[in-house]
Enzyme design. Structure first.
Site, PDB file in Angstrom:
ATOM      1  N   HIS A   1     -16.977-112.412-107.731  1.00 37.86           N
ATOM      2  CA  HIS A   1     -16.932-110.983-107.819  1.00 37.86           C
ATOM      3  C   HIS A   1     -16.088-110.544-106.520  1.00 37.86           C
ATOM      4  CE1 HIS A   1     -20.739-112.213-105.672  1.00 37.86           C
ATOM      5  NE2 HIS A   1     -20.549-111.153-104.697  1.00 37.86           N
TER       6      HIS A   1
ATOM      7  N   HIS B   1     -15.122-107.518-104.022  1.00 39.80           N
ATOM      8  CA  HIS B   1     -15.709-106.018-103.784  1.00 39.80           C
ATOM      9  C   HIS B   1     -14.471-105.381-103.167  1.00 39.80           C
ATOM     10  CE1 HIS B   1     -19.893-107.442-102.106  1.00 39.80           C
ATOM     11  NE2 HIS B   1     -19.222-108.765-102.104  1.00 39.80           N
TER      12      HIS B   1
HETATM   13  P1  AMP Z   1     -22.082-111.062-102.206  1.00 35.21           P
HETATM   14  O1  AMP Z   1     -23.277-110.747-100.985  1.00 35.21           O
HETATM   15  O2  AMP Z   1     -20.745-111.128-101.570  1.00 35.21           O
HETATM   16  O3  AMP Z   1     -22.481-112.077-103.014  1.00 35.21           O
HETATM   17  O4  AMP Z   1     -22.079-109.725-102.965  1.00 35.21           O
HETATM   18  C1  AMP Z   1     -23.416-109.482-103.829  1.00 35.21           C
HETATM   19  C2  AMP Z   1     -23.355-107.878-104.100  1.00 35.21           C
HETATM   20  O5  AMP Z   1     -24.058-107.401-105.116  1.00 35.21           O
HETATM   21  C3  AMP Z   1     -24.061-107.248-102.898  1.00 35.21           C
HETATM   22  O6  AMP Z   1     -23.362-106.430-102.191  1.00 35.21           O
HETATM   23  C4  AMP Z   1     -25.395-106.266-103.555  1.00 35.21           C
HETATM   24  O7  AMP Z   1     -25.613-105.374-102.947  1.00 35.21           O
HETATM   25  C5  AMP Z   1     -24.670-106.369-104.980  1.00 35.21           C
HETATM   26  N1  AMP Z   1     -25.846-106.367-105.996  1.00 35.21           N
HETATM   27  C6  AMP Z   1     -26.792-107.042-106.034  1.00 35.21           C
HETATM   28  N2  AMP Z   1     -27.681-106.983-107.173  1.00 35.21           N
HETATM   29  C7  AMP Z   1     -26.891-105.573-107.863  1.00 35.21           C
HETATM   30  C8  AMP Z   1     -26.958-104.911-108.995  1.00 35.21           C
HETATM   31  N3  AMP Z   1     -28.284-104.927-109.798  1.00 35.21           N
HETATM   32  N4  AMP Z   1     -26.125-104.042-109.320  1.00 35.21           N
HETATM   33  C9  AMP Z   1     -25.071-103.740-108.402  1.00 35.21           C
HETATM   34  N5  AMP Z   1     -24.893-104.601-107.511  1.00 35.21           N
HETATM   35  C10 AMP Z   1     -25.802-105.297-107.200  1.00 35.21           C
END
Ligand code: AMP
Length: 120
Positions: free
Chosen positions: A106, A108
């Site tokens: 993903h 950001h």
């Molecule tokens: P990372 O820490 O770079 O792997 O990013 C994962 C992101 O997913 C974090 O910023 C979380 O806040 C986000 N996240 C986790 N669960 C969800 C969800 N159910 N819906 C939207 N974002 C989420």
């Protein structure tokens, strides 16, 4: 472009499949984009390929089309979110020390405030 099977235990695969709700701001045949559940900036959107790819470390040259689409979509979303003119940041975290908490690729897309460099 290679295709990877969905992982039923993966949070983002489940969001892609609409088994877990999200606030989508964009979707097409290759990716979805939805608002981060814990935003760290006024605009914080995640761009997620529909295919399960564990991280950017698993990308190959065959994924060039996917990556082009992701960055073109991010620019389009930035315009529609009103953050394009001020500038914004696109980040992908890889592995534990990189700060990755969800093992599905993903990006950001963050904006709406000024960011510092280097990141913490
Ligand atoms: P990372 O820490 O770079 O792997 O990013 C994962 C992101 O997913 C974090 O910023 C979380 O806040 C986000 N996240 C986790 N669960 C969800 C969800 N159910 N819906 C939207 N974002 C989420």
């Amino acid at each position: 472009m290679s295709s990877r099977p969905r992982d039923p235990s993966c949070l983002f695969c489940r969001i892609v499949a609409d088994e877990i709700p999200s606030t989508r701001v964009f979707e097409d045949d290759l990716l979805i984009a939805f608002r981060d559940i814990a935003p760290r900036s006024p605009t914080h959107v995640l761009l997620v390929p529909r295919d399960h790819i564990a991280s950017a470390a698993k990308l190959t040259e065959d994924d060039a089309g996917l990556l082009g689409r992701i960055f073109a979509s991010a620019a389009e979303i930035a315009r529609s979110e009103g953050i394009a003119d001020g500038g914004y940041r696109i980040v992908t975290n890889i592995g534990e020390w990189g700060g990755q908490s969800v093992d599905h690729l993903h990006f950001h897309l963050m904006g709406g405030r000024r960011f510092s460099w280097p990141p913490g």
